[in-house]
Every structure is written in C-alpha cells, then in structure tokens.
Design a protein around this motif. Structure first.
Motif, mmCIF file in Angstrom:
data_model
loop_
_atom_site.group_PDB
_atom_site.id
_atom_site.type_symbol
_atom_site.label_atom_id
_atom_site.label_comp_id
_atom_site.label_asym_id
_atom_site.label_seq_id
_atom_site.Cartn_x
_atom_site.Cartn_y
_atom_site.Cartn_z
ATOM 1 N N GLY A 9 -16.097 -50.122 -39.749
ATOM 2 C CA GLY A 9 -15.941 -49.907 -38.311
ATOM 3 C C GLY A 9 -14.901 -50.830 -37.707
ATOM 4 O O GLY A 9 -14.118 -50.426 -36.845
ATOM 5 N N VAL A 10 -14.880 -52.084 -38.171
ATOM 6 C CA VAL A 10 -13.868 -53.029 -37.681
ATOM 7 C C VAL A 10 -12.478 -52.558 -38.089
ATOM 8 O O VAL A 10 -11.536 -52.586 -37.284
ATOM 9 N N LEU A 11 -12.348 -52.095 -39.318
ATOM 10 C CA LEU A 11 -11.046 -51.608 -39.785
ATOM 11 C C LEU A 11 -10.601 -50.384 -38.992
ATOM 12 O O LEU A 11 -9.446 -50.310 -38.542
ATOM 13 N N ALA A 12 -11.520 -49.431 -38.783
ATOM 14 C CA ALA A 12 -11.180 -48.240 -37.993
ATOM 15 C C ALA A 12 -10.860 -48.614 -36.553
ATOM 16 O O ALA A 12 -9.931 -48.065 -35.943
ATOM 17 N N GLY A 13 -11.595 -49.557 -36.005
ATOM 18 C CA GLY A 13 -11.337 -49.983 -34.632
ATOM 19 C C GLY A 13 -10.016 -50.710 -34.490
ATOM 20 O O GLY A 13 -9.297 -50.515 -33.500
ATOM 21 N N CYS A 14 -9.682 -51.551 -35.451
ATOM 22 C CA CYS A 14 -8.392 -52.247 -35.396
ATOM 23 C C CYS A 14 -7.232 -51.268 -35.525
ATOM 24 O O CYS A 14 -6.202 -51.436 -34.858
ATOM 25 N N PHE A 48 -12.823 -56.157 -31.481
ATOM 26 C CA PHE A 48 -13.102 -55.776 -32.862
ATOM 27 C C PHE A 48 -12.998 -56.978 -33.805
ATOM 28 O O PHE A 48 -13.780 -57.103 -34.741
ATOM 29 N N LEU A 49 -12.054 -57.863 -33.552
ATOM 30 C CA LEU A 49 -11.954 -59.063 -34.382
ATOM 31 C C LEU A 49 -13.141 -59.995 -34.149
ATOM 32 O O LEU A 49 -13.611 -60.657 -35.085
ATOM 33 N N LEU A 50 -13.644 -60.045 -32.921
ATOM 34 C CA LEU A 50 -14.848 -60.824 -32.646
ATOM 35 C C LEU A 50 -16.049 -60.225 -33.377
ATOM 36 O O LEU A 50 -16.888 -60.958 -33.908
ATOM 37 N N SER A 51 -16.118 -58.902 -33.440
ATOM 38 C CA SER A 51 -17.178 -58.251 -34.208
ATOM 39 C C SER A 51 -17.079 -58.595 -35.686
ATOM 40 O O SER A 51 -18.101 -58.819 -36.348
ATOM 41 N N ALA A 52 -15.858 -58.651 -36.201
ATOM 42 C CA ALA A 52 -15.680 -59.028 -37.610
ATOM 43 C C ALA A 52 -16.131 -60.468 -37.849
ATOM 44 O O ALA A 52 -16.746 -60.763 -38.869
ATOM 45 N N TYR A 53 -15.863 -61.353 -36.902
ATOM 46 C CA TYR A 53 -16.309 -62.736 -37.027
ATOM 47 C C TYR A 53 -17.834 -62.803 -37.040
ATOM 48 O O TYR A 53 -18.417 -63.517 -37.853
ATOM 49 N N TYR A 54 -18.471 -62.062 -36.128
ATOM 50 C CA TYR A 54 -19.931 -62.059 -36.100
ATOM 51 C C TYR A 54 -20.527 -61.430 -37.358
ATOM 52 O O TYR A 54 -21.573 -61.853 -37.827
ATOM 53 N N LEU A 55 -19.870 -60.413 -37.888
ATOM 54 C CA LEU A 55 -20.339 -59.820 -39.143
ATOM 55 C C LEU A 55 -20.259 -60.825 -40.293
ATOM 56 O O LEU A 55 -21.166 -60.913 -41.118
ATOM 57 N N LYS A 56 -19.171 -61.564 -40.326
ATOM 58 C CA LYS A 56 -19.000 -62.546 -41.397
ATOM 59 C C LYS A 56 -20.040 -63.657 -41.293
ATOM 60 O O LYS A 56 -20.547 -64.132 -42.301
ATOM 61 N N LYS A 57 -20.361 -64.066 -40.076
ATOM 62 C CA LYS A 57 -21.351 -65.125 -39.869
ATOM 63 C C LYS A 57 -22.783 -64.608 -39.866
ATOM 64 O O LYS A 57 -23.711 -65.381 -39.677
ATOM 65 N N ALA A 58 -22.976 -63.317 -40.059
ATOM 66 C CA ALA A 58 -24.297 -62.666 -40.091
ATOM 67 C C ALA A 58 -25.059 -62.874 -38.781
ATOM 68 O O ALA A 58 -26.257 -63.101 -38.781
ATOM 69 N N ASN A 59 -24.348 -62.791 -37.664
ATOM 70 C CA ASN A 59 -24.950 -62.897 -36.342
ATOM 71 C C ASN A 59 -25.227 -61.482 -35.842
ATOM 72 O O ASN A 59 -24.372 -60.845 -35.229
ATOM 73 N N GLY A 60 -26.433 -60.979 -36.112
ATOM 74 C CA GLY A 60 -26.768 -59.599 -35.779
ATOM 75 C C GLY A 60 -26.751 -59.305 -34.296
ATOM 76 O O GLY A 60 -26.346 -58.223 -33.872
ATOM 77 N N LYS A 61 -27.186 -60.265 -33.487
ATOM 78 C CA LYS A 61 -27.206 -60.053 -32.050
ATOM 79 C C LYS A 61 -25.791 -59.957 -31.482
ATOM 80 O O LYS A 61 -25.500 -59.133 -30.626
ATOM 81 N N GLY A 62 -24.904 -60.795 -31.967
ATOM 82 C CA GLY A 62 -23.510 -60.763 -31.523
ATOM 83 C C GLY A 62 -22.823 -59.462 -31.905
ATOM 84 O O GLY A 62 -22.065 -58.893 -31.124
ATOM 85 N N VAL A 63 -23.095 -58.981 -33.113
ATOM 86 C CA VAL A 63 -22.524 -57.710 -33.560
ATOM 87 C C VAL A 63 -23.053 -56.572 -32.689
ATOM 88 O O VAL A 63 -22.302 -55.677 -32.289
ATOM 89 N N LEU A 64 -24.334 -56.610 -32.380
ATOM 90 C CA LEU A 64 -24.934 -55.572 -31.543
ATOM 91 C C LEU A 64 -24.307 -55.557 -30.156
ATOM 92 O O LEU A 64 -23.960 -54.501 -29.638
ATOM 93 N N TYR A 65 -24.131 -56.719 -29.555
ATOM 94 C CA TYR A 65 -23.541 -56.784 -28.220
ATOM 95 C C TYR A 65 -22.082 -56.335 -28.220
ATOM 96 O O TYR A 65 -21.638 -55.617 -27.319
#
Length: 105
Positions: A9-14, A48-65
């Motif tokens: 999703g991050v790749l498609a969004g970027c 989208f890059l912030l979502s990738a950062y949250y995905l890498k850090k396994a922050n589920g709430k941040g990814v959801l937001y």
C-alpha cells in the motif's frame, strides 16, 4: 496485520503521489490547479512515508490513523486526485483496521 500488504500500500501510494506531483508540475501554466496538485502530491507522499515508518516500527495505532486519514482524503477528493491515492490508502487502512479489531487492548 500483514506487513507485506501494508508496504504494498505504501508503494502504491507513493507511486500515486508521484503521479500527482508530476501532473501538477507538468501543467504549471494552468493556474492554481497545478499548485494544488503539487501540494496534494507532496502532502500525500509525506503521509505515505509516515505510514511506512509506523509499519517498520510496528506501531499499529499510527498505521491505522495514517491509513484512515489517507482514505478519508482520497474519498473526499475522489473526482480530482483521490483515484490515484485510493488503492494505496485502502491497502494500508483495511489490514490495519482488521488487525486492531482482532487484537483489542
């Protein structure tokens, strides 16, 4: 949540954000619309890059937001810029929402 789906999703969004940015820069002589398209492209790329950062850090709430904000942005501006951002935002939002519903704290 499947991290592979989130990163897809991050790749498609970027790619969609880059498309918006290119369209805005290519139509620089058409007035205010090009400035808005460039701004939307930059802001969505950062989200989208912030979502990738949250995905890498396994922050589920941040990814959801981030996914919810990107999906809302894509749906509200569906006729102008939302169609290029919607696939990426849904690939981030839906798996993270399912994961949060399955693992309530």
């Amino acid at each position: 949540m499947s991290r592979k789906t989130g990163f897809a999703g991050v790749l498609a969004g970027c790619l969609g954000s880059a498309c918006l940015l290119y369209a805005g820069l290519a139509s620089s002589g058409s007035g205010d619309d090009s400035v808005l398209m460039v701004a939307y492209g930059i802001l969505s790329l950062l989200a989208f890059l912030l979502s990738a950062y949250y995905l890498k850090k396994a922050n589920g709430k941040g990814v959801l937001y981030c996914g919810a904000a990107l999906t809302l942005f894509s749906v509200l501006w569906m006729m102008s810029v939302g169609l290029v951002l919607l696939p990426g935002s849904l690939l981030i939002f839906i798996p993270s929402a399912i994961h949060r519903l399955e693992h309530r704290e």
